[in-house]
Design a protein around this motif. Structure first.
Motif, PDB file in Angstrom:
ATOM      1  N   LEU A  41       5.445  -0.827  13.207  1.00 38.21           N
ATOM      2  CA  LEU A  41       5.665  -1.651  14.380  1.00 38.21           C
ATOM      3  C   LEU A  41       4.506  -2.607  14.621  1.00 38.21           C
ATOM      4  CD1 LEU A  41       7.114   1.052  16.926  1.00 38.21           C
ATOM      5  CD2 LEU A  41       8.443  -0.741  15.557  1.00 38.21           C
ATOM      6  N   THR A  42       3.814  -2.835  13.903  1.00 39.99           N
ATOM      7  CA  THR A  42       2.523  -3.847  14.029  1.00 39.99           C
ATOM      8  C   THR A  42       2.738  -4.886  12.971  1.00 39.99           C
ATOM      9  OG1 THR A  42       0.899  -2.716  12.384  1.00 39.99           O
ATOM     10  CG2 THR A  42       0.977  -1.739  14.574  1.00 39.99           C
ATOM     11  N   GLY A  56       0.841  -1.345   0.071  1.00 42.26           N
ATOM     12  CA  GLY A  56      -0.032   0.104   0.167  1.00 42.26           C
ATOM     13  C   GLY A  56       0.989   1.380  -0.063  1.00 42.26           C
ATOM     14  N   GLY A  57       2.085   1.158  -0.181  1.00 46.00           N
ATOM     15  CA  GLY A  57       2.892   2.487  -0.041  1.00 46.00           C
ATOM     16  C   GLY A  57       2.882   3.242   1.229  1.00 46.00           C
ATOM     17  N   HIS A  58       2.503   4.341   0.973  1.00 48.85           N
ATOM     18  CA  HIS A  58       2.687   5.490   2.069  1.00 48.85           C
ATOM     19  C   HIS A  58       1.721   4.972   3.435  1.00 48.85           C
ATOM     20  CE1 HIS A  58       5.212   8.311   0.284  1.00 48.85           C
ATOM     21  NE2 HIS A  58       4.183   8.418  -0.484  1.00 48.85           N
ATOM     22  N   PRO A  59       0.687   4.278   3.203  1.00 46.41           N
ATOM     23  CA  PRO A  59      -0.227   3.803   4.498  1.00 46.41           C
ATOM     24  C   PRO A  59       0.364   2.596   5.374  1.00 46.41           C
ATOM     25  CG  PRO A  59      -1.683   3.947   2.513  1.00 46.41           C
ATOM     26  CD  PRO A  59      -0.260   4.241   2.055  1.00 46.41           C
ATOM     27  N   ALA A  60       1.648   2.178   4.654  1.00 48.93           N
ATOM     28  CA  ALA A  60       2.386   1.089   5.465  1.00 48.93           C
ATOM     29  C   ALA A  60       3.200   1.775   6.549  1.00 48.93           C
ATOM     30  CB  ALA A  60       3.274   0.377   4.721  1.00 48.93           C
ATOM     31  N   ASP A  61       3.277   2.930   6.726  1.00 42.97           N
ATOM     32  CA  ASP A  61       3.981   3.486   7.992  1.00 42.97           C
ATOM     33  C   ASP A  61       3.173   3.361   9.299  1.00 42.97           C
ATOM     34  OD1 ASP A  61       2.100   5.481   7.370  1.00 42.97           O
ATOM     35  OD2 ASP A  61       3.321   7.215   7.254  1.00 42.97           O
ATOM     36  N   ASN A  62       2.033   3.271   9.310  1.00 44.96           N
ATOM     37  CA  ASN A  62       1.218   3.122  10.471  1.00 44.96           C
ATOM     38  C   ASN A  62       1.337   1.408  10.826  1.00 44.96           C
ATOM     39  OD1 ASN A  62      -0.026   5.678  11.021  1.00 44.96           O
ATOM     40  ND2 ASN A  62      -1.521   5.141   9.443  1.00 44.96           N
ATOM     41  N   CYS A  63       2.142   0.566   9.926  1.00 42.76           N
ATOM     42  CA  CYS A  63       2.284  -0.838  10.348  1.00 42.76           C
ATOM     43  C   CYS A  63       3.777  -1.013  10.748  1.00 42.76           C
ATOM     44  CB  CYS A  63       1.754  -1.388   9.114  1.00 42.76           C
ATOM     45  SG  CYS A  63       0.052  -1.273   8.725  1.00 42.76           S
ATOM     46  N   THR A  88      -3.136   0.534  20.009  1.00 43.04           N
ATOM     47  CA  THR A  88      -3.496  -0.277  20.956  1.00 43.04           C
ATOM     48  C   THR A  88      -3.643  -1.682  20.536  1.00 43.04           C
ATOM     49  OG1 THR A  88      -5.735   0.223  20.803  1.00 43.04           O
ATOM     50  CG2 THR A  88      -4.345   1.871  22.167  1.00 43.04           C
ATOM     51  N   GLY A  89      -4.128  -2.464  21.343  1.00 42.26           N
ATOM     52  CA  GLY A  89      -4.591  -3.949  21.383  1.00 42.26           C
ATOM     53  C   GLY A  89      -5.749  -4.058  20.283  1.00 42.26           C
ATOM     54  N   THR A  90      -6.578  -2.829  20.602  1.00 43.36           N
ATOM     55  CA  THR A  90      -7.928  -2.860  19.685  1.00 43.36           C
ATOM     56  C   THR A  90      -7.722  -2.089  18.335  1.00 43.36           C
ATOM     57  OG1 THR A  90      -8.622  -0.888  20.780  1.00 43.36           O
ATOM     58  CG2 THR A  90      -9.410  -3.020  21.801  1.00 43.36           C
ATOM     59  N   GLY A  91      -6.584  -1.939  17.961  1.00 42.65           N
ATOM     60  CA  GLY A  91      -6.169  -1.207  16.771  1.00 42.65           C
ATOM     61  C   GLY A  91      -6.357   0.272  16.867  1.00 42.65           C
ATOM     62  N   ALA A  92      -6.293   0.928  17.861  1.00 43.36           N
ATOM     63  CA  ALA A  92      -6.662   2.384  17.984  1.00 43.36           C
ATOM     64  C   ALA A  92      -5.390   3.084  17.998  1.00 43.36           C
ATOM     65  CB  ALA A  92      -7.391   2.830  19.245  1.00 43.36           C
ATOM     66  N   LEU A  93      -5.113   4.354  17.056  1.00 46.36           N
ATOM     67  CA  LEU A  93      -4.057   5.211  17.162  1.00 46.36           C
ATOM     68  C   LEU A  93      -3.882   5.794  18.263  1.00 46.36           C
ATOM     69  CD1 LEU A  93      -3.157   7.568  14.181  1.00 46.36           C
ATOM     70  CD2 LEU A  93      -3.452   8.238  16.598  1.00 46.36           C
ATOM     71  N   ILE A  94      -2.574   5.948  18.892  1.00 50.62           N
ATOM     72  CA  ILE A  94      -2.065   6.720  19.774  1.00 50.62           C
ATOM     73  C   ILE A  94      -1.292   7.846  19.357  1.00 50.62           C
ATOM     74  CG2 ILE A  94      -0.592   6.673  22.033  1.00 50.62           C
ATOM     75  CD1 ILE A  94      -0.848   3.796  22.254  1.00 50.62           C
ATOM     76  N   PRO A  95      -2.166   9.062  19.785  1.00 53.47           N
ATOM     77  CA  PRO A  95      -1.505  10.364  19.022  1.00 53.47           C
ATOM     78  C   PRO A  95      -0.178  10.657  19.628  1.00 53.47           C
ATOM     79  CG  PRO A  95      -3.536  10.625  20.070  1.00 53.47           C
ATOM     80  CD  PRO A  95      -3.307   9.248  20.577  1.00 53.47           C
ATOM     81  N   SER A 142      -6.086  -1.522   2.203  1.00 55.74           N
ATOM     82  CA  SER A 142      -7.212  -2.051   1.577  1.00 55.74           C
ATOM     83  C   SER A 142      -8.200  -1.256   2.487  1.00 55.74           C
ATOM     84  CB  SER A 142      -7.160  -3.421   2.066  1.00 55.74           C
ATOM     85  OG  SER A 142      -7.050  -3.827   3.460  1.00 55.74           O
ATOM     86  N   GLY A 143      -9.549  -1.534   1.958  1.00 52.35           N
ATOM     87  CA  GLY A 143     -10.651  -1.125   2.630  1.00 52.35           C
ATOM     88  C   GLY A 143     -11.208  -1.713   3.773  1.00 52.35           C
ATOM     89  N   GLY A 144     -11.674  -1.259   4.766  1.00 53.08           N
ATOM     90  CA  GLY A 144     -11.889  -1.676   6.007  1.00 53.08           C
ATOM     91  C   GLY A 144     -10.612  -2.173   7.083  1.00 53.08           C
ATOM     92  N   PHE A 145      -9.575  -1.855   6.485  1.00 55.16           N
ATOM     93  CA  PHE A 145      -8.513  -2.221   7.172  1.00 55.16           C
ATOM     94  C   PHE A 145      -8.373  -1.740   8.795  1.00 55.16           C
ATOM     95  CE2 PHE A 145      -4.252  -0.690   8.961  1.00 55.16           C
ATOM     96  CZ  PHE A 145      -3.527  -1.674   8.886  1.00 55.16           C
ATOM     97  N   ARG A 146      -8.068  -2.376   9.819  1.00 54.48           N
ATOM     98  CA  ARG A 146      -8.040  -2.194  10.955  1.00 54.48           C
ATOM     99  C   ARG A 146      -6.357  -2.714  11.519  1.00 54.48           C
ATOM    100  NH1 ARG A 146     -11.847  -0.768  14.571  1.00 54.48           N
ATOM    101  NH2 ARG A 146     -11.136  -1.230  16.664  1.00 54.48           N
ATOM    102  N   ASN A 147      -5.903  -2.002  12.146  1.00 55.70           N
ATOM    103  CA  ASN A 147      -4.626  -1.997  12.765  1.00 55.70           C
ATOM    104  C   ASN A 147      -4.509  -2.944  13.895  1.00 55.70           C
ATOM    105  OD1 ASN A 147      -1.689  -1.829  12.502  1.00 55.70           O
ATOM    106  ND2 ASN A 147      -1.625   0.484  12.519  1.00 55.70           N
ATOM    107  N   THR A 148      -3.136  -3.567  14.193  1.00 58.96           N
ATOM    108  CA  THR A 148      -3.079  -4.286  15.242  1.00 58.96           C
ATOM    109  C   THR A 148      -2.148  -3.614  16.271  1.00 58.96           C
ATOM    110  OG1 THR A 148      -1.565  -5.697  14.146  1.00 58.96           O
ATOM    111  CG2 THR A 148      -3.758  -6.352  14.030  1.00 58.96           C
TER     112      THR A 148
END
Length: 436
Positions: free
Chosen positions: A111-112, A102-109, A161-168, A119-125
């Protein structure tokens, strides 16, 4: 009977009614026996720490990667900036996160290692730092620090977080400094304790109600409630730890409150100051887990060595082999290496007992992009320093069929004293990386 054909005749309990009707409930205390053995043992082990840095535009590959593998490799142009620390780090080639595209969106991943972030509906871990914080974060005043430079707030972070929520991300060095080292007034401390007590009382009530509800539901719902109850109990423990820290004086440091750079052009100054905050936090054991997102995508033309680049950082990364753009990118990339070198040097001169602080601190520096010019997320540039490992080597893996980077994460967790054999898409520990 087929479980799917089971029909319950019990009255449905709405979540809204459940929370509103909790009343006064006495929940079970958090018993020491409930804490995993490795978490109890971590209290007596010498402190080990982790700083994870992601530059989401990476580095020019041919300037970063060495050509030879092993311990006798010739330093690449960029690594020459770290020559005096050669034996303090390992450089990796041919590593990536399986299925993270996915290119740039991969930065959020970074460490996950959660797959398919574009992809649509993606939820982080859960991220590596938060996984560790759930197990050892209670040992320090601040369980973890999530830092950023020029971050697009609400969109990017290394910590999840464990629920896939971003920590600012915290972006002001002065605020980080105050949080770590400036004590509040008695009134401020009391107010913070009241907030923590209120949060804990709510957790007590919700936990008690969840426990009683378990008797009236089916097996699947009972399992879900058990997981929920475990999570609530963990939050209770963390709130209790936080209340205890409020009454303990913060450490005194021989440093002034940093002045926050005003412009996003002062990108490198911001990076330097965030490294300083991480180092000070480690020196005083205020936290053992720090992440730093360098949002180069969200950075304009920046100042490097007293001069401005002629274009935004992102546009420069799409250089199309333009000599002018590549020259400016090399100037930026070398400055990143110099700042890392300064951090390594400061951690080498700082001591904790008989050990250098660098030997107790793992530093992971890398990117979600192997080549920002083409947006590929394979062959990631990764440098790993400190932590008491045998360094001074280039570990070269298959550049066509990459080796999983999460294997390094497992090695890092184990070095932190956490019993972990798997994280995300790992297949084991990092091959070729040995403890000194």
């Amino acid at each position: 009977m087929n479980p799917s054909s089971y029909i319950s005749t019990k009255r449905v309990c709405s979540r809204r009614q459940f929370l509103r009707g909790t009343g006064v409930v006495l929940a079970l205390p958090f018993l020491e026996a409930m804490m995993p053995a490795f978490a109890r043992e971590a209290k007596v082990l010498p402190p080990r720490r982790m700083l994870a840095v992601c530059n989401n535009l990476g580095l020019v590959p041919e300037k970063f990667f060495p050509e030879q593998a092993g311990r006798d490799y010739a330093l690449s142009p960029y690594l020459q900036e770290l020559s005096e620390h050669r034996n303090e780090f390992t450089v990796f080639s041919g590593v990536s996160h399986p299925d993270v595209d996915g290119g740039h969106p991969a930065d959020n991943c970074f460490l996950t290692a959660a797959p398919h972030p574009g992809s649509g509906g993606f939820r982080n871990t859960i991220s590596l730092d938060q996984y560790a914080a759930e197990r050892i974060g209670n040992l320090t005043r601040v369980p973890s620090l999530t830092l950023g430079v020029n971050v697009q707030q609400g969109q990017r972070s290394l910590s999840w977080t464990g629920t896939g929520a971003l920590i600012p991300c915290e972006e002001k060095p002065s605020e980080v400094f105050k949080r770590l080292f400036l004590n509040g007034t008695p009134q401020q401390v009391a107010a913070q304790e009241r907030k923590l007590a209120l949060g804990q009382s709510i957790m007590d009530a919700v936990a008690g109600q969840a426990k009683s509800l378990q008797r009236d539901v089916g097996p699947r719902d009972r399992e879900r409630l058990d997981q929920y109850f475990t999570g609530v109990r963990d939050l209770e423990k963390r709130l209790g730890d936080a209340r205890a820290w409020e009454r303990k004086p913060k450490p005194v440091v021989n440093a002034a409150i940093p002045k926050d750079p005003e412009s996003p052009r002062e990108y490198m100054d911001k990076v330097r100051l965030m490294y300083d905050m991480a180092r000070l936090a480690f020196e005083n054991d205020s936290t053992r887990l720090v992440t730093l997102m360098l949002d180069s995508v969200n950075s304009p033309a920046i100042e490097v060595e007293g001069q401005n680049t002629t274009d935004g950082y992102h546009n420069l990364s799409h250089h199309g082999k333009s000599p002018t753009k590549l020259a400016q990118l090399e100037m930026i990339d070398r400055e990143h290496m110099k700042l890392l070198g300064t951090l390594f040097g400061e951690l080498k001169t700082a001591h904790e007992g008989a050990d250098r602080l660098l030997d107790r601190t793992m530093i992971l520096y890398g990117s979600n992009l192997g080549n920002a010019n083409t947006h590929v997320t394979t062959n990631l540039p990764v440098l790993f320093a400190g932590g008491g490992f045998k360094h001074g080597q280039h570990l070269l893996f298959d550049r066509e069929r990459n080796y999983p980077l999460p294997n390094l994460f497992v090695s890092m967790l184990q070095r932190l004293g956490i019993e972990a054999n798997k994280f995300a898409s790992s297949t084991g520990t990092m091959k070729g990386l040995e403890i000194a």
